[in-house]
Design a protein around this motif. Structure first.
Motif, PDB file in Angstrom:
ATOM      1  N   LEU A 167       0.843  -1.192   0.000  1.00 20.02           N
ATOM      2  CA  LEU A 167       0.000   0.000   0.000  1.00 20.02           C
ATOM      3  C   LEU A 167       0.877   1.241   0.000  1.00 20.02           C
ATOM      4  CD1 LEU A 167      -2.531  -0.940   2.823  1.00 20.02           C
ATOM      5  CD2 LEU A 167      -2.982  -0.909   0.380  1.00 20.02           C
ATOM      6  N   LYS A 168       0.482   2.229  -0.738  1.00 29.46           N
ATOM      7  CA  LYS A 168       1.154   3.515  -0.661  1.00 29.46           C
ATOM      8  C   LYS A 168       0.458   4.300   0.444  1.00 29.46           C
ATOM      9  CE  LYS A 168       2.836   3.770  -5.335  1.00 29.46           C
ATOM     10  NZ  LYS A 168       2.903   4.525  -6.572  1.00 29.46           N
ATOM     11  N   VAL A 169       1.240   4.784   1.376  1.00 31.61           N
ATOM     12  CA  VAL A 169       0.675   5.470   2.532  1.00 31.61           C
ATOM     13  C   VAL A 169      -0.189   6.653   2.092  1.00 31.61           C
ATOM     14  CG1 VAL A 169       2.692   6.927   2.952  1.00 31.61           C
ATOM     15  CG2 VAL A 169       1.175   6.352   4.845  1.00 31.61           C
ATOM     16  N   GLN A 170       0.199   7.331   1.022  1.00 35.76           N
ATOM     17  CA  GLN A 170      -0.570   8.487   0.548  1.00 35.76           C
ATOM     18  C   GLN A 170      -1.921   8.078  -0.033  1.00 35.76           C
ATOM     19  OE1 GLN A 170       2.575   7.660  -0.443  1.00 35.76           O
ATOM     20  NE2 GLN A 170       3.830   9.464  -0.745  1.00 35.76           N
ATOM     21  N   ASP A 171      -2.051   6.832  -0.492  1.00 38.26           N
ATOM     22  CA  ASP A 171      -3.335   6.367  -1.019  1.00 38.26           C
ATOM     23  C   ASP A 171      -4.333   6.081   0.097  1.00 38.26           C
ATOM     24  OD1 ASP A 171      -2.288   6.543  -3.556  1.00 38.26           O
ATOM     25  OD2 ASP A 171      -1.959   4.383  -3.785  1.00 38.26           O
ATOM     26  N   VAL A 172      -3.837   5.806   1.288  1.00 36.65           N
ATOM     27  CA  VAL A 172      -4.712   5.533   2.430  1.00 36.65           C
ATOM     28  C   VAL A 172      -4.955   6.808   3.229  1.00 36.65           C
ATOM     29  CG1 VAL A 172      -4.973   4.191   4.558  1.00 36.65           C
ATOM     30  CG2 VAL A 172      -3.908   3.148   2.550  1.00 36.65           C
ATOM     31  N   LEU A 173      -3.906   7.546   3.476  1.00 37.84           N
ATOM     32  CA  LEU A 173      -4.009   8.787   4.253  1.00 37.84           C
ATOM     33  C   LEU A 173      -4.018   9.969   3.288  1.00 37.84           C
ATOM     34  CD1 LEU A 173      -1.479   7.840   7.101  1.00 37.84           C
ATOM     35  CD2 LEU A 173      -3.970   7.559   7.075  1.00 37.84           C
ATOM     36  N   THR A 174      -5.041  10.040   2.473  1.00 41.17           N
ATOM     37  CA  THR A 174      -5.104  11.023   1.391  1.00 41.17           C
ATOM     38  C   THR A 174      -5.156  12.458   1.887  1.00 41.17           C
ATOM     39  OG1 THR A 174      -7.509  10.771   1.331  1.00 41.17           O
ATOM     40  CG2 THR A 174      -6.226   9.416  -0.199  1.00 41.17           C
ATOM     41  N   ASP A 175      -5.619  12.681   3.101  1.00 45.49           N
ATOM     42  CA  ASP A 175      -5.727  14.033   3.635  1.00 45.49           C
ATOM     43  C   ASP A 175      -4.516  14.421   4.494  1.00 45.49           C
ATOM     44  OD1 ASP A 175      -6.616  11.997   5.356  1.00 45.49           O
ATOM     45  OD2 ASP A 175      -7.856  13.369   6.526  1.00 45.49           O
ATOM     46  N   TRP A 176      -3.467  13.634   4.453  1.00 49.61           N
ATOM     47  CA  TRP A 176      -2.255  13.885   5.223  1.00 49.61           C
ATOM     48  C   TRP A 176      -1.158  14.414   4.304  1.00 49.61           C
ATOM     49  CZ3 TRP A 176      -0.553  10.602   9.863  1.00 49.61           C
ATOM     50  CH2 TRP A 176      -1.641  10.305  10.682  1.00 49.61           C
TER      51      TRP A 176
END
Length: 186
Positions: free
Chosen positions: A98-107
Motif C-alpha cells: 500500500l502507498k501510505v498516501q493512497d490511504v491517508l489522502t488528507d495527510w
C-alpha cells in the motif's frame, strides 16, 4: 513473579521479542502487575505512537490522536487488502503493498513520514514498513471498524465486510477473522 503473570495472563506472545519483553517489563514496573491482553496491547500502541526523541517532539506534526487514527486507517486498509507492506512517501515501491498516501489522502508527506517512523512499525527496509506486531495491527483495525459503527454507519454494511455466504453457508471472511474478537470487546 513476572514470568508467572506472563503465563497466567496468556501473554507470552507479547514477550517473544526483546523489545516486546521490554514493553511488558515497563508495564509491570509502572503498574505492579500485568493485565489482560487488551490493556497491554493498548498501552503498547499508545507508547509506540509517541515521539520519543525530545529534539523532534517539538517539531512533531502529529498529535497522539491523529497518529492513532492514521494507524487505524492503515491497519484496516492492510486487513481489507491483504497487503502487509506500506510504502513510505517518495518510495518507488512496487505493486505488492500500500502507498501510505493512497490511504491517508488528507495527510501531508511529512505527517505520513512522521507516523511511519514511529516504533509501532518495524524500521524501513527497501522503501516500506510493516506493523511491528500482529496484535497491534488487529486491534487498530478493530478500533477503526468500531469507529465506523459509532459514527452511525450501517451495522449491516460493516458486518457485510466480515461475513460472506459461500455455497449457502454464512462464514467469516478469513482475512478478517482475527479482528472480530477485538471488535467484540469494543
Amino acid at each position: 513473579e513476572l514470568q508467572q503473570q506472563i503465563y497466567r495472563n496468556d501473554v507470552s506472545s507479547l514477550a517473544s521479542r526483546p523489545g516486546d519483553l521490554e514493553d511488558l517489563v515497563s508495564f509491570w514496573k509502572r503498574n505492579g502487575r500485568l493485565s489482560h491482553r487488551l490493556e497491554l496491547v493498548q498501552a503498547n500502541i499508545q507508547r509506540k505512537l509517541e515521539e520519543r526523541d525530545p529534539d523532534r517532539a517539538g517539531q512533531d506534526p502529529l498529535s497522539a490522536e491523529k497518529a492513532l487514527r492514521g494507524s487505524q486507517r492503515l491497519a484496516s486498509a492492510i486487513s481489507l487488502t491483504r497487503q502487509t507492506r506500506i510504502f513510505v512517501p517518495d518510495s518507488s515501491g512496487g505493486s505488492m503493498g500500500l502507498k501510505v498516501q493512497d490511504v491517508l489522502t488528507d495527510w501531508t508527506a511529512s505527517e505520513c513520514s512522521a507516523l511511519l517512523s514511529r516504533p509501532i512499525f518495524d524500521p524501513e527496509t527497501y522503501g516500506f514498513v510493516r506493523f511491528h506486531h500482529r496484535d497491534t495491527l488487529e486491534l487498530l483495525a478493530a478500533g477503526w471498524f468500531a469507529e465506523l459503527l459509532k459514527e452511525g454507519n450501517s451495522r449491516q454494511s460493516v458486518e457485510g465486510l466480515f461475513f460472506a455466504n459461500q455455497y449457502g453457508i454464512n462464514v467469516v471472511v478469513p482475512r478478517l477473522r482475527a479482528i472480530l474478537p477485538w471488535l467484540a470487546l469494543f
